[in-house]
Design a protein around this motif. Sequence first.
Motif, PDB file in Angstrom:
ATOM      1  N   THR A 105      27.546  45.760  54.265  1.00 14.74           N
ATOM      2  CA  THR A 105      26.965  46.294  53.026  1.00 14.74           C
ATOM      3  C   THR A 105      27.163  45.312  51.874  1.00 14.74           C
ATOM      4  N   LEU A 106      28.356  44.753  51.774  1.00 16.94           N
ATOM      5  CA  LEU A 106      28.609  43.748  50.729  1.00 16.94           C
ATOM      6  C   LEU A 106      27.725  42.519  50.929  1.00 16.94           C
ATOM      7  N   LYS A 107      27.513  42.140  52.185  1.00 16.62           N
ATOM      8  CA  LYS A 107      26.639  41.004  52.461  1.00 16.62           C
ATOM      9  C   LYS A 107      25.214  41.323  52.029  1.00 16.62           C
ATOM     10  N   GLY A 108      24.792  42.570  52.281  1.00 14.26           N
ATOM     11  CA  GLY A 108      23.456  42.991  51.868  1.00 14.26           C
ATOM     12  C   GLY A 108      23.266  42.954  50.365  1.00 14.26           C
ATOM     13  N   LEU A 109      24.338  43.145  49.619  1.00 10.76           N
ATOM     14  CA  LEU A 109      24.286  43.017  48.162  1.00 10.76           C
ATOM     15  C   LEU A 109      24.430  41.556  47.722  1.00 10.76           C
ATOM     16  N   ALA A 110      25.231  40.789  48.443  1.00  8.62           N
ATOM     17  CA  ALA A 110      25.474  39.393  48.063  1.00  8.62           C
ATOM     18  C   ALA A 110      24.204  38.547  48.157  1.00  8.62           C
ATOM     19  N   TYR A 111      23.392  38.786  49.171  1.00  2.00           N
ATOM     20  CA  TYR A 111      22.171  37.984  49.301  1.00  2.00           C
ATOM     21  C   TYR A 111      21.265  38.106  48.085  1.00  2.00           C
ATOM     22  N   PRO A 112      20.869  39.318  47.661  1.00  2.00           N
ATOM     23  CA  PRO A 112      20.011  39.375  46.482  1.00  2.00           C
ATOM     24  C   PRO A 112      20.718  38.938  45.195  1.00  2.00           C
ATOM     25  N   VAL A 113      22.007  39.223  45.052  1.00  3.95           N
ATOM     26  CA  VAL A 113      22.723  38.771  43.852  1.00  3.95           C
ATOM     27  C   VAL A 113      22.709  37.248  43.790  1.00  3.95           C
ATOM     28  N   LEU A 150      47.626  37.635  61.803  1.00  2.00           N
ATOM     29  CA  LEU A 150      46.171  37.530  61.668  1.00  2.00           C
ATOM     30  C   LEU A 150      45.475  38.296  62.792  1.00  2.00           C
ATOM     31  N   THR A 151      44.787  39.364  62.404  1.00  2.00           N
ATOM     32  CA  THR A 151      44.073  40.210  63.365  1.00  2.00           C
ATOM     33  C   THR A 151      42.576  40.139  63.090  1.00  2.00           C
ATOM     34  N   LEU A 152      41.816  40.690  63.991  1.00  2.00           N
ATOM     35  CA  LEU A 152      40.360  40.728  63.833  1.00  2.00           C
ATOM     36  C   LEU A 152      39.972  41.522  62.590  1.00  2.00           C
ATOM     37  N   GLY A 153      40.627  42.643  62.357  1.00  2.00           N
ATOM     38  CA  GLY A 153      40.349  43.444  61.167  1.00  2.00           C
ATOM     39  C   GLY A 153      40.636  42.678  59.881  1.00  2.00           C
ATOM     40  N   GLN A 154      41.709  41.902  59.871  1.00  2.00           N
ATOM     41  CA  GLN A 154      42.053  41.119  58.689  1.00  2.00           C
ATOM     42  C   GLN A 154      41.029  40.013  58.433  1.00  2.00           C
ATOM     43  N   ILE A 155      40.502  39.436  59.504  1.00  2.00           N
ATOM     44  CA  ILE A 155      39.445  38.438  59.344  1.00  2.00           C
ATOM     45  C   ILE A 155      38.224  39.087  58.695  1.00  2.00           C
ATOM     46  N   TRP A 156      37.877  40.299  59.139  1.00  2.00           N
ATOM     47  CA  TRP A 156      36.741  41.010  58.540  1.00  2.00           C
ATOM     48  C   TRP A 156      37.024  41.361  57.091  1.00  2.00           C
ATOM     49  N   TRP A 157      38.262  41.726  56.727  1.00  2.00           N
ATOM     50  CA  TRP A 157      38.576  41.990  55.324  1.00  2.00           C
ATOM     51  C   TRP A 157      38.431  40.719  54.499  1.00  2.00           C
ATOM     52  N   ALA A 158      38.786  39.585  55.063  1.00  2.00           N
ATOM     53  CA  ALA A 158      38.602  38.313  54.357  1.00  2.00           C
ATOM     54  C   ALA A 158      37.115  38.031  54.134  1.00  2.00           C
ATOM     55  N   LEU A 159      36.301  38.326  55.141  1.00  2.00           N
ATOM     56  CA  LEU A 159      34.846  38.159  54.973  1.00  2.00           C
ATOM     57  C   LEU A 159      34.305  39.133  53.930  1.00  2.00           C
ATOM     58  N   ALA A 160      34.849  40.350  53.894  1.00  2.00           N
ATOM     59  CA  ALA A 160      34.440  41.328  52.880  1.00  2.00           C
ATOM     60  C   ALA A 160      34.793  40.802  51.484  1.00  2.00           C
ATOM     61  N   ALA A 161      35.961  40.194  51.352  1.00  2.00           N
ATOM     62  CA  ALA A 161      36.361  39.617  50.064  1.00  2.00           C
ATOM     63  C   ALA A 161      35.426  38.478  49.670  1.00  2.00           C
ATOM     64  N   PHE A 162      35.029  37.678  50.643  1.00  2.00           N
ATOM     65  CA  PHE A 162      34.086  36.581  50.398  1.00  2.00           C
ATOM     66  C   PHE A 162      32.772  37.116  49.840  1.00  2.00           C
ATOM     67  N   MET A 163      32.218  38.126  50.486  1.00  2.00           N
ATOM     68  CA  MET A 163      30.953  38.707  50.040  1.00  2.00           C
ATOM     69  C   MET A 163      31.123  39.468  48.730  1.00  2.00           C
ATOM     70  N   GLY A 164      32.188  40.256  48.630  1.00  2.00           N
ATOM     71  CA  GLY A 164      32.431  41.036  47.424  1.00  2.00           C
ATOM     72  C   GLY A 164      32.625  40.175  46.193  1.00  2.00           C
TER      73      GLY A 164
END
Length: 190
Positions: A105-113, A150-164
């Motif tokens: 969802t954050l990625k979907g917002l990051a692209y148009p922003v 470092l877990t898979l979930g933490q990697i996804w939270w890092a990606l969420a922070a990147f997009m957010g």
Amino acid sequence: MAAAAYNLTFQLGFATTQICESVAVAVQTMLARELADTTTHSPDVRRQLVRHLIQTGILIGGGVAALLSLTTFFQQDSVLRGLTNNAAIRASAAAIFPVVLVTQTLKGLAYPVNGIVMGGLDWFFSMMAMWLANFACVGIVKGFALKGTLTLGQIWWALAAFMGTQVVTGIIRYESKTGVWKVLRKEKTS
């Protein structure tokens, strides 16, 4: 196992990426054209058109991403069964599904922003926002890695922070109504 689950969840975002990237390109092009044309419309009409393009881009990008994420969330069992028959991989993917969908969802917002910022030819800001987003992502990953957790979930939270970070900084930038975004200021009547 974790790599397979990561790959599987990463592929779920492909549709979101394609649709939202199209929205970003469209809003970027239309916004650049509108910002460059200072003669066709009055400043008030121009401000309204630019604001409309911004709002529509975010609404479509965020709406598509949220809709796909919600649909995927409510259909996650059938989606995961359709992507793999390995129960262990499905279980690993299901465990991180909520953060994957938040990231999508954050990625979907990051692209148009990002398309909005680039449509304004706001290159210096775009570069600084991307550096900040990268620092946030890498900082989170490095922090977890240094703790040895470092877990898979933490990697996804890092990606969420990147997009957010891209979403928040982009919105702050054009809402600042400075630089190229001064076009969004309401004309003062004397």
